[in-house]
Motif scaffolding. Structure first.
Motif, short mmCIF file in Angstrom:
data_model
loop_
_atom_site.label_atom_id
_atom_site.label_comp_id
_atom_site.label_asym_id
_atom_site.label_seq_id
_atom_site.Cartn_x
_atom_site.Cartn_y
_atom_site.Cartn_z
N VAL A 171 28.41 26.55 15.25
CA VAL A 171 28.53 27.37 16.45
C VAL A 171 28.86 26.50 17.67
N LYS A 172 28.26 25.32 17.75
CA LYS A 172 28.52 24.37 18.83
C LYS A 172 28.51 22.97 18.25
N GLU A 173 29.59 22.22 18.52
CA GLU A 173 29.65 20.82 18.11
C GLU A 173 29.78 19.96 19.36
N LEU A 174 28.84 19.03 19.54
CA LEU A 174 28.90 18.10 20.67
C LEU A 174 30.08 17.16 20.45
N LYS A 175 31.05 17.18 21.38
CA LYS A 175 32.26 16.37 21.24
C LYS A 175 32.40 15.32 22.33
N PRO A 197 45.57 25.15 13.14
CA PRO A 197 45.84 25.87 14.37
C PRO A 197 44.80 26.97 14.55
N GLY A 198 44.57 27.38 15.78
CA GLY A 198 43.63 28.47 16.04
C GLY A 198 42.97 28.38 17.40
N GLU A 199 42.08 29.33 17.66
CA GLU A 199 41.37 29.42 18.93
C GLU A 199 40.18 28.46 18.95
N ILE A 200 40.04 27.75 20.08
CA ILE A 200 38.94 26.81 20.26
C ILE A 200 38.16 27.23 21.51
N SER A 201 36.85 27.42 21.35
CA SER A 201 35.97 27.72 22.48
C SER A 201 35.47 26.41 23.08
N VAL A 202 35.45 26.36 24.40
CA VAL A 202 34.99 25.20 25.16
C VAL A 202 33.71 25.60 25.89
N MET A 203 32.69 24.75 25.81
CA MET A 203 31.42 24.99 26.49
C MET A 203 30.95 23.69 27.13
N ILE A 204 30.60 23.74 28.40
CA ILE A 204 30.09 22.56 29.10
C ILE A 204 28.74 22.92 29.72
N GLY A 205 27.79 22.00 29.59
CA GLY A 205 26.48 22.22 30.17
C GLY A 205 25.63 20.97 30.10
N SER A 206 24.34 21.16 30.39
CA SER A 206 23.40 20.04 30.38
C SER A 206 22.70 19.92 29.03
N SER A 207 22.87 20.92 28.15
CA SER A 207 22.37 20.88 26.78
C SER A 207 23.04 22.01 26.02
N SER A 208 22.81 22.06 24.71
CA SER A 208 23.40 23.14 23.91
C SER A 208 22.82 24.50 24.27
N GLU A 209 21.64 24.50 24.88
CA GLU A 209 21.00 25.74 25.29
C GLU A 209 21.24 26.07 26.76
N ALA A 210 21.84 25.15 27.50
CA ALA A 210 22.08 25.36 28.93
C ALA A 210 23.57 25.23 29.23
N ILE A 211 24.37 26.10 28.63
CA ILE A 211 25.81 26.09 28.84
C ILE A 211 26.11 26.72 30.20
N ARG A 212 26.86 26.02 31.03
CA ARG A 212 27.15 26.49 32.39
C ARG A 212 28.57 26.99 32.56
N LEU A 213 29.52 26.44 31.78
CA LEU A 213 30.93 26.82 31.90
C LEU A 213 31.52 27.08 30.52
N LYS A 214 32.42 28.06 30.43
CA LYS A 214 33.07 28.39 29.17
C LYS A 214 34.57 28.57 29.39
N GLY A 215 35.34 28.18 28.38
CA GLY A 215 36.78 28.35 28.41
C GLY A 215 37.32 28.39 27.00
N ARG A 216 38.66 28.44 26.88
CA ARG A 216 39.30 28.51 25.57
C ARG A 216 40.66 27.83 25.64
N PHE A 217 41.09 27.33 24.50
CA PHE A 217 42.48 26.91 24.34
C PHE A 217 42.85 27.14 22.88
N ARG A 218 44.13 27.03 22.60
CA ARG A 218 44.64 27.29 21.26
C ARG A 218 45.33 26.04 20.73
N LEU A 219 44.99 25.68 19.49
CA LEU A 219 45.74 24.65 18.78
C LEU A 219 46.92 25.33 18.09
N VAL A 220 48.11 24.76 18.22
CA VAL A 220 49.31 25.36 17.65
C VAL A 220 50.02 24.37 16.72
#
Length: 143
Positions: free
Chosen positions: A58-62, A99-122
Motif C-alpha cells: 500500500v505504501k513503499e518508503l522510497k 507502465p501504470g498509475e503511481i500514487s505519491v504520498m509525502i509526510g512525516s510518517s506512513s501514518e501522517a501523510i500530508r500531501l498526495k499526487g499521482r503520475f503515470r509510467l508509460v
C-alpha cells in the motif's frame, strides 16, 4: 519521535504527469516550521503502484530527508526518483518496471501523510538488471 514544534507541508509539484518506464520524475514539496522553536522534521516519500500485475504494498518508503528549520523558516525538498525504484518481481520471476498509475504520498510518517499526487509510467514493460538504481537523490533548498 515527537517534536516541540509544528511543521506544515505544501506546494506538491511533480516534474511531469508522465514518465517513461526507463526515466525519472522529480517530486518536490515545501516544509515550513510553523512553531515557536527550532526543530527537525524527517520528510518521507512513499509510492504505490496502483495497477501492477502482482499485488504491491500500500505504501513503499522510497526516500527521506531530515531537515532542520528555525521558527518560521521553510525549505523545498526535492526527491529525484528513478523508475527503477518502482521495479518488482513480476509473474515471470523477473524484476520489471510496468507502465501504470503511481500514487505519491509525502509526510512525516506512513501514518501522517500530508500531501498526495499521482503520475503515470508509460511505455512497454521493461526488465531491469543488477545495475538498477537503488537510491533516491534528495535536494534541500532554503525558501
Amino acid at each position: 519521535g515527537l517534536s516541540y514544534t509544528t511543521f506544515e507541508y505544501s506546494d506538491l509539484k511533480l516534474s511531469a504527469d508522465e514518465a517513461p518506464v526507463d526515466g525519472e520524475v522529480s517530486i518536490a514539496c515545501t516544509v515550513r516550521n510553523t512553531g515557536e522553536r527550532a526543530g527537525d522534521e524527517v520528510v518521507q516519500l512513499y509510492l504505490r503502484d496502483d495497477v501492477a500485475s502482482v499485488t504491491r504494498p500500500v505504501k513503499e518508503l522510497k526516500g527521506f530527508k531530515r531537515v532542520h528549520l528555525e521558527p518560521g523558516a521553510a525549505c523545498r525538498v526535492t526527491f529525484q526518483v528513478s523508475a527503477d525504484m518502482l521495479s518488482f518481481t513480476g509473474l515471470g520471476y523477473r524484476r520489471i518496471v510496468e507502465p501504470g498509475e503511481i500514487s505519491v504520498m509525502i509526510g512525516s510518517s506512513s501514518e501522517a501523510i500530508r500531501l498526495k499526487g499521482r503520475f503515470r509510467l508509460v511505455g512497454e514493460t521493461r526488465e531491469v538488471g543488477e545495475d538498477r538504481t537503488l537510491t533516491t537523490n534528495v535536494k534541500v533548498e532554503s525558501v
